[in-house]
Scaffold this motif. Structure first.
Motif, PDB file in Angstrom:
ATOM      1  N   ILE A  29       0.742  -1.029  -0.010  1.00  0.00           N
ATOM      2  CA  ILE A  29      -0.081   0.023  -0.025  1.00  0.00           C
ATOM      3  C   ILE A  29       0.770   1.193  -0.033  1.00  0.00           C
ATOM      4  N   VAL A  30       0.893   1.906  -0.993  1.00  0.00           N
ATOM      5  CA  VAL A  30       1.242   3.507  -1.059  1.00  0.00           C
ATOM      6  C   VAL A  30       0.689   4.444  -0.478  1.00  0.00           C
ATOM      7  N   ASN A  31       1.086   4.864   0.723  1.00  0.00           N
ATOM      8  CA  ASN A  31       0.423   5.835   1.442  1.00  0.00           C
ATOM      9  C   ASN A  31       0.938   7.279   1.102  1.00  0.00           C
ATOM     10  N   ASP A  32      -0.029   8.328   0.662  1.00  0.00           N
ATOM     11  CA  ASP A  32       0.700   9.757   0.331  1.00  0.00           C
ATOM     12  C   ASP A  32       0.732  10.622   1.679  1.00  0.00           C
ATOM     13  N   GLY A  33       0.168   9.978   2.745  1.00  0.00           N
ATOM     14  CA  GLY A  33       0.164  10.541   4.056  1.00  0.00           C
ATOM     15  C   GLY A  33       0.806   9.991   5.316  1.00  0.00           C
ATOM     16  N   LEU A  34       0.240  10.005   6.478  1.00  0.00           N
ATOM     17  CA  LEU A  34       0.688   9.158   7.524  1.00  0.00           C
ATOM     18  C   LEU A  34      -0.734   9.076   8.303  1.00  0.00           C
ATOM     19  N   SER A  35      -1.169   7.635   8.398  1.00  0.00           N
ATOM     20  CA  SER A  35      -2.365   7.075   8.876  1.00  0.00           C
ATOM     21  C   SER A  35      -2.009   6.711  10.480  1.00  0.00           C
ATOM     22  N   ILE A  36      -2.720   7.211  11.467  1.00  0.00           N
ATOM     23  CA  ILE A  36      -2.498   7.112  12.820  1.00  0.00           C
ATOM     24  C   ILE A  36      -3.617   6.498  13.429  1.00  0.00           C
ATOM     25  N   GLY A  37      -3.266   5.189  13.980  1.00  0.00           N
ATOM     26  CA  GLY A  37      -4.563   4.451  14.798  1.00  0.00           C
ATOM     27  C   GLY A  37      -4.623   5.052  16.196  1.00  0.00           C
ATOM     28  N   PHE A  46      -0.044  23.193   2.849  1.00  0.00           N
ATOM     29  CA  PHE A  46      -1.579  22.781   3.522  1.00  0.00           C
ATOM     30  C   PHE A  46      -1.340  21.363   4.263  1.00  0.00           C
ATOM     31  N   THR A  47      -2.256  21.366   5.226  1.00  0.00           N
ATOM     32  CA  THR A  47      -2.408  19.926   6.032  1.00  0.00           C
ATOM     33  C   THR A  47      -3.781  19.723   6.029  1.00  0.00           C
ATOM     34  N   ALA A  48      -3.893  18.582   5.930  1.00  0.00           N
ATOM     35  CA  ALA A  48      -5.561  17.737   5.479  1.00  0.00           C
ATOM     36  C   ALA A  48      -5.537  16.695   6.720  1.00  0.00           C
ATOM     37  N   TYR A  49      -6.607  16.550   7.089  1.00  0.00           N
ATOM     38  CA  TYR A  49      -7.080  16.018   8.389  1.00  0.00           C
ATOM     39  C   TYR A  49      -8.258  14.996   7.888  1.00  0.00           C
ATOM     40  N   SER A  50      -8.052  13.856   7.511  1.00  0.00           N
ATOM     41  CA  SER A  50      -9.323  12.694   7.216  1.00  0.00           C
ATOM     42  C   SER A  50      -9.814  11.814   7.937  1.00  0.00           C
ATOM     43  N   ASN A  51     -10.821  11.205   7.752  1.00  0.00           N
ATOM     44  CA  ASN A  51     -11.656  10.330   8.488  1.00  0.00           C
ATOM     45  C   ASN A  51     -11.966  10.671   9.929  1.00  0.00           C
ATOM     46  N   GLY A 111     -12.148  18.314  15.104  1.00  0.00           N
ATOM     47  CA  GLY A 111     -13.063  17.309  14.945  1.00  0.00           C
ATOM     48  C   GLY A 111     -12.392  15.995  15.938  1.00  0.00           C
ATOM     49  N   LYS A 112     -13.344  14.899  15.444  1.00  0.00           N
ATOM     50  CA  LYS A 112     -12.995  13.698  16.256  1.00  0.00           C
ATOM     51  C   LYS A 112     -12.675  12.643  15.424  1.00  0.00           C
ATOM     52  N   VAL A 113     -11.757  11.637  15.976  1.00  0.00           N
ATOM     53  CA  VAL A 113     -11.435  10.411  15.051  1.00  0.00           C
ATOM     54  C   VAL A 113     -12.660   9.505  14.830  1.00  0.00           C
ATOM     55  N   GLY A 114     -12.731   9.110  13.627  1.00  0.00           N
ATOM     56  CA  GLY A 114     -13.712   8.214  13.084  1.00  0.00           C
ATOM     57  C   GLY A 114     -13.096   6.738  12.982  1.00  0.00           C
ATOM     58  N   ALA A 115     -13.965   5.939  12.706  1.00  0.00           N
ATOM     59  CA  ALA A 115     -13.680   4.428  12.407  1.00  0.00           C
ATOM     60  C   ALA A 115     -13.454   4.212  10.936  1.00  0.00           C
ATOM     61  N   GLY A 169     -13.345  -0.612  11.163  1.00  0.00           N
ATOM     62  CA  GLY A 169     -14.079  -0.396  12.452  1.00  0.00           C
ATOM     63  C   GLY A 169     -12.820  -0.029  13.432  1.00  0.00           C
ATOM     64  N   VAL A 170     -11.579   0.327  12.888  1.00  0.00           N
ATOM     65  CA  VAL A 170     -10.596   0.799  13.953  1.00  0.00           C
ATOM     66  C   VAL A 170     -10.483   2.261  13.529  1.00  0.00           C
ATOM     67  N   GLY A 171     -10.284   2.925  14.946  1.00  0.00           N
ATOM     68  CA  GLY A 171      -9.945   4.539  15.106  1.00  0.00           C
ATOM     69  C   GLY A 171      -8.827   4.817  14.230  1.00  0.00           C
ATOM     70  N   GLU A 172      -9.193   5.706  13.522  1.00  0.00           N
ATOM     71  CA  GLU A 172      -7.934   6.114  12.366  1.00  0.00           C
ATOM     72  C   GLU A 172      -8.004   7.521  12.017  1.00  0.00           C
ATOM     73  N   VAL A 173      -6.977   8.437  12.151  1.00  0.00           N
ATOM     74  CA  VAL A 173      -7.017   9.592  11.611  1.00  0.00           C
ATOM     75  C   VAL A 173      -5.792   9.848  10.473  1.00  0.00           C
ATOM     76  N   LYS A 174      -6.007  10.291   9.510  1.00  0.00           N
ATOM     77  CA  LYS A 174      -4.828  10.462   8.539  1.00  0.00           C
ATOM     78  C   LYS A 174      -4.496  11.790   8.145  1.00  0.00           C
ATOM     79  N   LEU A 175      -3.255  11.933   8.172  1.00  0.00           N
ATOM     80  CA  LEU A 175      -2.665  13.452   8.051  1.00  0.00           C
ATOM     81  C   LEU A 175      -1.772  13.463   7.004  1.00  0.00           C
ATOM     82  N   ASN A 176      -2.152  14.306   5.977  1.00  0.00           N
ATOM     83  CA  ASN A 176      -1.391  14.947   4.690  1.00  0.00           C
ATOM     84  C   ASN A 176      -0.795  16.142   4.791  1.00  0.00           C
TER      85      ASN A 176
END
Length: 445
Positions: free
Chosen positions: A346-354, A389-394, A413-417, A421-428
């Motif tokens: 999986i090639v990720n263009d950001g940082l996925s944080i659980g 630019f910083t982007a916060y997804s999920n 905001g808050k962390v979504g599933a 079904g796992v809590g995750e926020v992605k930062l670009n």
């Protein structure tokens, strides 16, 4: 003079030994503090892993948690190795000091023995009287009496130095013995932690084996993740493009307004010149345009079209490696760039944080909100920081408006599933011309 040097040398050895011991103790306390922090992080990671295993069968997050545990465990072992090195160094210095003290003690004993032999040979009172009365003058006799008193005091001081040095030597030997026992204990702890690391490595191998066994199911999960990543990436790209277009329009409007102002000033100057002689009017018309010419702020990017934008851009840039994380607690689910998951990459263009579902998400630097977008029942927020630019997804529960100014540390905001079904926020983190690695911009945890 030689005797005086011997005394000073004994004092120096004692002072150096005490100073070195205090410094080593301080360094070991810092290592112990770091080790306790690592153990707390290990416990938190284990809690997250246990919670993950109970609530979901999502193997990718379990693999990320195990890798974090391995990393923390390796840091614990490295910390213990540093402690052992300090202990080895302390043992070496203690043994060196003991050798020096033993040599000094031997020298003091030999010197004291010589003085005692001399005193025994000259124990007859008549010898002392002859020594005094054989003086050539009264002053010489006084000097001889003073010398005899000094010699007697020196012998007493020799005895005291021998006793003091013996006490120092005993204390140093006790310190050495204690340090060796502590090293033995630390070595046992290191062996135990190495066994823990081995068991964690076996646990990771088991999870990797499960990932490979999932086959088609894993491919479907990865395909869904890639599809979602593409949605986020396209939305971020569109937000940056709109920001650039808005900046261009603002620059064009500003240029048009400046041109109209110059034309108005020229017209006013021309009307004024009709009431003056030709020479005066020519000088006035020539000078007016020079006063109204405004140089562009920055030619490299349309986004940096104001002094405030340039300042914000530079402030963001100089904080590389110092920015806070968007969540207080969490672990890296997917790193920036390629991530090996089983036999799939999986090639990720950001940082996925659980992290825990519902945990607050904070903006990592002040700026302007340029996009709030909904996708797959979750939300995306993009914030502009000059040319960055910083982007916060999920996210869920976003309560912002486009154009709103946010400050560093503000909850957005808050962390979504995620899809599993796992809590995750992605930062670009991106610039106008490409993605950046968020891990190189965030501070070390």
């Amino acid at each position: 003079m030689i005797r005086f040097v011997v005394i000073l040398f004994s004092i120096f050895i004692f002072s150096a030994a005490v100073t070195a011991q205090a410094q080593a103790s301080k360094e070991q306390q810092e290592l112990e503090k770091e080790r306790q922090q690592l153990r707390r992080e290990l416990e938190e990671t284990q809690e997250q892993l246990n919670k993950n295993k109970k609530t979901t069968k999502e193997i990718i997050s379990q693999k990320a948690l195990i890798e974090r545990k391995l990393s923390l465990q390796e840091k614990v072992i490295d910390n213990i190795s540093q402690d052992i090195n300090f202990l080895d160094n302390t043992i070496y210095k203690s043994q060196r000091d003991i050798n020096k003290m033993q040599l000094l003690l031997d020298t003091l004993k030999q010197d004291y023995a010589k003085s005692m032999v001399y005193s025994y040979k000259n124990r007859n009172n008549s010898d002392f009287l002859n020594f005094i009365f054989s003086a050539s003058s009264f002053n010489d006799a006084i000097k001889r009496i003073t010398y005899l008193k000094s010699y007697r005091n020196y012998r007493e001081m020799q005895g005291q130095n021998i006793l003091r040095t013996q006490e120092l030597l005993r204390n140093r030997i006790n310190d050495l013995s204690g340090t060796k026992k502590k090293k033995s204990t630390v070595l046992q702890v290191q062996a135990k932690e190495a066994n823990v690391l081995q068991s964690q490595q076996e646990e990771k191998d088991q999870i990797v084996k499960q990932l490979k066994a999932q086959g088609k199911e894993l491919n479907n999960v990865v395909a869904a993740k890639k599809k979602q990543m593409a949605k986020v990436s396209n939305a971020i790209t569109a937000a940056i493009r709109r920001a650039v277009e808005e900046a261009k329009r603002a620059s064009a409007a500003k240029a048009t307004e400046e041109r109209k102002n110059r034309e108005a000033e020229l017209k006013a100057a021309k009307n004024s010149s009709d009431n003056n002689d030709n020479t005066a009017s020519t000088k006035t018309i020539a000078k007016v345009p020079k006063k109204t010419v405004i140089a562009p702020v920055n030619k490299q990017s349309e986004l940096l079209n104001t002094d405030a934008a340039v300042t914000l851009n530079e402030n963001f840039k100089i904080n590389q490696g110092k920015l806070p994380w968007p969540v207080d607690k969490g672990y890296v689910l997917l790193h920036y760039g390629p991530n090996k998951v089983g036999d799939v990459t999986i090639v990720n263009d950001g940082l996925s944080i659980g992290c825990d579902i519902g945990a607050p998400v904070k903006v990592i630097f002040g700026g302007e909100v340029v996009l709030i977008n909904n996708y797959d029942d979750v939300e995306l927020v993009v914030v502009k920081h000059g040319g960055y630019f910083t982007a916060y997804s999920n996210l869920t529960g976003v309560n912002l408006n486009k154009g709103e100014i946010v400050q560093i540390g503000q909850v957005i905001g808050k962390v979504g599933a995620n899809l599993d079904g796992v809590g995750e926020v992605k930062l670009n983190i991106t610039k106008e011309k490409g993605d950046l690695n968020p891990e190189q911009w965030l501070r070390r945890r």
